[in-house]
Design an enzyme around this catalytic site. Structure first.
Site, PDB file in Angstrom:
ATOM      1  N   HIS B 130      49.041  14.981   0.802  1.00  0.00           N
ATOM      2  CA  HIS B 130      49.948  14.178   0.708  1.00  0.00           C
ATOM      3  C   HIS B 130      49.930  13.120  -0.204  1.00  0.00           C
ATOM      4  CE1 HIS B 130      53.161  10.892   1.234  1.00  0.00           C
ATOM      5  NE2 HIS B 130      54.527  11.662   2.713  1.00  0.00           N
ATOM      6  N   ASP B 208      43.731  10.783   7.080  1.00  0.00           N
ATOM      7  CA  ASP B 208      45.315  10.959   7.457  1.00  0.00           C
ATOM      8  C   ASP B 208      46.182  11.954   8.523  1.00  0.00           C
ATOM      9  OD1 ASP B 208      48.169  11.232   6.460  1.00  0.00           O
ATOM     10  OD2 ASP B 208      48.266  11.513   4.692  1.00  0.00           O
ATOM     11  N   GLN B 211      50.681  13.612  10.064  1.00  0.00           N
ATOM     12  CA  GLN B 211      51.344  14.503  10.561  1.00  0.00           C
ATOM     13  C   GLN B 211      50.546  14.922  12.464  1.00  0.00           C
ATOM     14  OE1 GLN B 211      54.166  15.805  10.321  1.00  0.00           O
ATOM     15  NE2 GLN B 211      54.482  14.491   8.394  1.00  0.00           N
ATOM     16  N   LYS B 234      56.690   8.142  12.589  1.00  0.00           N
ATOM     17  CA  LYS B 234      56.788   9.414  12.887  1.00  0.00           C
ATOM     18  C   LYS B 234      56.129  10.157  14.192  1.00  0.00           C
ATOM     19  CE  LYS B 234      55.182  10.835   8.202  1.00  0.00           C
ATOM     20  NZ  LYS B 234      55.969  11.204   7.346  1.00  0.00           N
ATOM     21  N   CYS B 373      56.436  15.324  -0.763  1.00  0.00           N
ATOM     22  CA  CYS B 373      55.267  14.319  -1.862  1.00  0.00           C
ATOM     23  C   CYS B 373      53.910  15.077  -1.579  1.00  0.00           C
ATOM     24  CB  CYS B 373      55.027  13.133  -0.525  1.00  0.00           C
ATOM     25  SG  CYS B 373      56.788  12.127  -0.228  1.00  0.00           S
TER      26      CYS B 373
HETATM   27  C1  LIG Z   1      50.115  13.402   6.030  1.00  0.00           C
HETATM   28  C2  LIG Z   1      51.147  12.962   5.600  1.00  0.00           C
HETATM   29  N1  LIG Z   1      50.549  11.691   5.049  1.00  0.00           N
HETATM   30  C3  LIG Z   1      50.854  10.047   4.756  1.00  0.00           C
HETATM   31  C4  LIG Z   1      52.505   9.905   5.230  1.00  0.00           C
HETATM   32  C5  LIG Z   1      52.549   9.203   4.410  1.00  0.00           C
HETATM   33  O1  LIG Z   1      53.875   8.210   5.395  1.00  0.00           O
HETATM   34  P1  LIG Z   1      54.899   7.002   5.117  1.00  0.00           P
HETATM   35  O2  LIG Z   1      55.432   7.486   4.161  1.00  0.00           O
HETATM   36  O3  LIG Z   1      54.821   6.588   6.830  1.00  0.00           O
HETATM   37  O4  LIG Z   1      53.711   6.342   5.168  1.00  0.00           O
HETATM   38  C6  LIG Z   1      53.564  10.982   5.341  1.00  0.00           C
HETATM   39  C7  LIG Z   1      55.061  10.684   6.527  1.00  0.00           C
HETATM   40  O5  LIG Z   1      55.944  11.750   5.141  1.00  0.00           O
HETATM   41  C8  LIG Z   1      52.789  12.262   5.813  1.00  0.00           C
HETATM   42  O6  LIG Z   1      53.416  13.683   6.093  1.00  0.00           O
END
Ligand SMILES: Cc1ncc(COP(=O)(O)O)c(C=O)c1O
Ligand SMILES: Cc1ncc(COP(=O)(O)O)c(C=O)c1O
Lengths: 148, 415, 415, 148
Positions: B130, B208, B211, B234, B373
């Site tokens: 992401h 990270d 998910q 989430k 993203c």
């Molecule tokens: C794998 C992953 N990393 C990071 C994020 C970023 O999360 P947040 O927007 O809550 O910071 C997301 C969410 O879209 C994600 O799916």
């Protein structure tokens, strides 16, 4: 906890007439610490006996609320004659003021507990620096303010 | 973090009744909500905890001595303890409340990276990431002169782990930043392997878990990672709060990230010193009510069981892959079912994902369309965008059926 | 930002009924809540907006094409427009949602400071500042080699403006960061004067409006400041959301602060480019619901009128100074009433503020005790801490009376 | 807005058979732009007439949804023969696809509006770079991706 429980005679007595108040010359161990919430500060200095590990003299200096000052004063009476390792092992619930409140069924709230434990924490930092006894978790990694 | 098959089953239809969002019709239709990977809905239990806190215990934390302030502070620290248990950290000192996953990763990139990276060092991430676990590393590499590299992925969206050998031999790897689960493809990444690689080369391992945390059990001690970030929103928690787990030995030695109220020990014009963990990393008034409500979300998920949730999503994913596999002109992306979480990305020939999603919306079916993203991954897959369905504990097979019907309609509109 | 006396009067007792927190007894007593400077309580109107959003419109922003996502996005951007109007910014592009004031200031310190400061440059703040407008500047000065200076304050807690001449002559001032209202003493700072000084010397002017925005009308165009930060939680909004206003010409030229999802234009391993304003500064999932509820708080405050609120607080402050002035052994800090917002700091001889606050709490009176994140100011005043009462629209004279009774009790306990 | 309104014949026709598709050699103005939400990209190239300000030829190239592609196609038909200053002044509500939806009582939602305006935005960027006409607000300060 009622206010009268908290500000019972013994605490006010220690606050108004603190024992072992001051700063020792030629100390074997010393440390200074703050309670970041209120800015209270305490400095401890102490001297060991001939064995190099039994606290023979101790003095606290600083400013703060009745709880932090009385707790340090009560602690100072208790630790004289005890070894560094014994003092380093004092659990927070066993420090004299805290133990007294627990026993009376009116334990301190978490925020006031921090006041009551400032003296014990600073003392453990001093012992850690002097003879390597363990630090309490909440003091590890904290940049120690050097004692001038 | 392999999928734990469990015999426990959840009753998704009953669970769904806990979520007020499903009580309404949107555009005259009940919601078929297949977009939980972007953000999950909130059960009444969490919303009530939020309201209850504001109505009875609201206050700032770590400061007041009066009863209401003590109550707020206790609730906030209790939430931290719930998070500690949730990820099995050694101590609540290792749990930092952030805004979201993105901030957790930026915190590490700035506070660890600015002081520990320099020319010649390698910051390693992957093409699966992401943007939130990609761009912060690219930026800190740029600022410090370090080299930024991404482990390539296969056409099925799995990491090319053979690339590790050469990357390791080239040396100087200082950071390995990798996602536990791909948000586009559902790929379950063998993070244990990458964490081991990082430590063999003296690098820190940053996971990270955006998910992963909502769907599967996380144990930071078993993983042995150095940092791990996730988002409350989430996992049935409110927006505005996230978590960064950090190994205390590292957090203690790091500079702070943001500075200001609540994270200091002593301030003067000449010199400022920092509070202990975790407060050193929580400058300013934190998302107090949000953290408390995240604690409630953890309780809620715990009551149902993450293993059961993962098993439910696994079934739905199997069903979806089966159903979509039969659709004409439909391309599926991502790994096989065994190594996939509850996320399915696909494209319909000749129809852009935006248009697919728009037509599905008219049927009450909510899916995501875009690059998610994940632009480096999209480039690897040779597409600009995909349509994505993702599941959570309240997802139902009927929603998948409605997705299929919607796709038929899309094909008709564009015929 | 001088106090606008208005003839409008508010009915604080009626307003108080809007705040569920006051429906309870704490320790068997109704709340005398005199700690709004640290955080304000929330009216039902705001809590209902929060709940309504989660129950009917929740979603992430800026991404989905389905109706629910459009609804969430529209609510979020509508909140931004409300903030724009609230501070009279030229465009919603100049309104960045943050977590709190602290983050707004850190954003400027990092994103503007790292690229624009260097050895020889001077970063100027004041001894009056909250740590959140002090430490970030000290830190960025340390990182960039710039010089950090603080304008001194008088014994009454007002800025020594004469110092400006010499500071100006010494040259190289690049940042002037100053609070509009002191959170410890209530001092209303002549920020117009400091903003003019900044611009005369080619510096940017950064205003900490944490204590101003909840209580008095802010007009960033009239002020002509470059940045201005405040927090939602101090103005009847939820925790977890704050605002940074920034002049668009500056924001456009700045690097981002945090990076990740939602703030990019195009991402590749080689190069990443940024989205337009304000998204460039909002990495990751923002505090969506919190921003929407902050919009509701702005509506709520607007319905009552900031001038009327300021006038009400002015009356309470006058009454408090009068009452406390008669207390034996009590020292008042801060400027005269005319230049003071609704904040009163004091000390009782021989009793530490923590003990005063604890005894007051037993009477149901909530006040703050400590350094209020103002250690440099405390040092200037020659104290380690003060006791502080602060007011808001729901504050009542009876609460001040109960404070006075509590102080008498404190004197008795410590007699 | 019903899906049939949105995907009416005209839009699908432009999507499937885009007008002025491609890239001009020896262009007088060019720009490339993205919709960061979905990653859609469009490149515009154009040539002015002898007066150096009237659009004589234009071509769009890129990928994206039916709305963004049809909007660019419809726009390309409209702007030929118009001066740069006239095109720079086109309000978003007056770009052909958007105007059509408004007229039919089914305006685009904010997110889809961004798709529909990508072509107009990129075109205005190209004109800005070539002859200095104003940029729309949402394109100011955006690091422009250079056209190779
Ligand atoms: C794998 C992953 N990393 C990071 C994020 C970023 O999360 P947040 O927007 O809550 O910071 C997301 C969410 O879209 C994600 O799916
Ligand atoms: C003057 C001032 N500045 C900054 C802050 C920091 O606000 P926050 O904690 O919401 O970031 C405060 C709040 O205590 C304040 O009073």
């Amino acid at each position: 906890m009622s206010v009268d429980d908290l500000y019972r005679e013994l605490i006010l007595d220690h606050y108004k007439s603190p024992r072992h108040r001051g700063r020792l010359d030629r100390a074997d161990a010393c440390a200074e610490g703050q309670n970041p919430l209120c800015g209270d500060e305490l400095t401890v200095t102490l001297r060991f006996g001939a064995d190099g590990e039994t606290i023979e003299e101790i003095a606290f200096e600083g400013q703060g609320c009745a709880i932090s000052q009385a707790a340090a004063s009560m602690l100072s009476e208790e630790v004289v004659g005890h070894k560094a390792t014994e003092v380093a092992a004092i659990d927070k619930d066993d420090s004299p003021l805290v133990a007294m409140m627990i026993e009376s069924g009116t334990p301190l709230t978490p925020i006031r507990l921090k006041c009551a434990l400032l003296g014990l924490g600073v003392l453990k930092v001093a012992l850690h620096k002097a003879v390597g006894t363990p630090l309490p978790e909440e003091w590890t990694g904290v940049e120690e303010v050097e004692f001038e | 973090m392999a999928l734990k098959q469990s015999t426990a089953r959840i009753d998704a239809a009953r669970i769904r009744a806990d979520f007020p969002i499903f009580d309404q019709l949107v555009g005259g239709k009940p919601l078929a909500f297949l977009d939980s990977a972007v953000s999950a809905h909130k059960p009444r239990f969490v919303l009530e905890a939020l309201e209850e806190f504001y109505e009875h215990s609201y206050g700032n934390v770590g400061r007041g001595v009066y009863a209401l302030a003590e109550r707020a502070n206790a609730a906030y620290e209790q939430a931290r303890e719930k998070v500690r248990e949730f990820v099995n950290a050694r101590s609540p000192r290792e749990v930092v409340f952030t805004r979201n996953t993105t901030e957790g990763i930026n915190l590490v990139a700035y506070a660890w990276g600015l002081d520990n990276l320099g020319p010649g060092d390698v910051v390693l991430t992957t093409e699966l990431e992401h943007h939130s676990n990609f761009v912060p590393w690219q930026e800190v590499a740029r600022r410090t002169g370090a080299t930024f590299k991404a482990i390539p992925v296969t056409a099925e969206g799995e990491l090319e782990l053979e690339a590790l050998d050469e990357l390791g031999r080239a040396g100087n790897v200082k950071v390995v930043a990798v996602t536990a689960v791909s948000n586009s493809l559902g790929t379950i990444v063998p993070v244990e392997r990458l964490i081991r690689f990082a430590h063999e080369h003296g690098a820190i391992a940053v996971i990270d878990a955006a998910q992963a945390a909502p769907h599967r059990v996380i144990d930071v001690q078993a993983l042995d990672c150095d940092f791990l970030a996730f988002s409350g929103h989430k996992m049935c928690g409110p927006s505005g709060v996230g978590v960064l787990y950090g190994r205390s030995e590292l957090l203690e030695r790091m500079s702070p990230f943001q500075t200001g109220g609540g994270m200091i020990r002593r301030v003067s014009v000449e010199k400022t010193t920092w509070a202990g963990l975790p407060h050193k990393f929580e400058a300013g008034t934190p998302p107090v009510a949000e953290a408390v409500a995240l604690g409630a979300a953890i309780d809620y998920l715990g009551g149902i069981g993450l293993e059961a949730i993962a098993a439910h999503e696994h079934e739905l994913t199997a069903y979806t892959l089966e159903q979509l596999g039969e659709q004409p002109g439909l391309t599926l992306y991502g790994p096989p079912l065994e190594r996939r979480a509850g996320i399915v990305s696909f494209n319909l020939e000749g129809i852009h994902p935006h248009d697919v999603a728009q037509i599905l919306d008219a049927e009450g079916v909510c899916v995501r369309a875009g690059h998610h993203c994940n632009q480096p991954l999209m480039r690897r897959l040779g597409v600009a965008a995909t349509t994505r369905a993702s599941f959570y504990l309240y997802s139902l097979p009927e929603e998948v059926d409605r997705l299929v019907v919607g796709l038929e309609r899309a094909r008709k509109v564009f015929a």
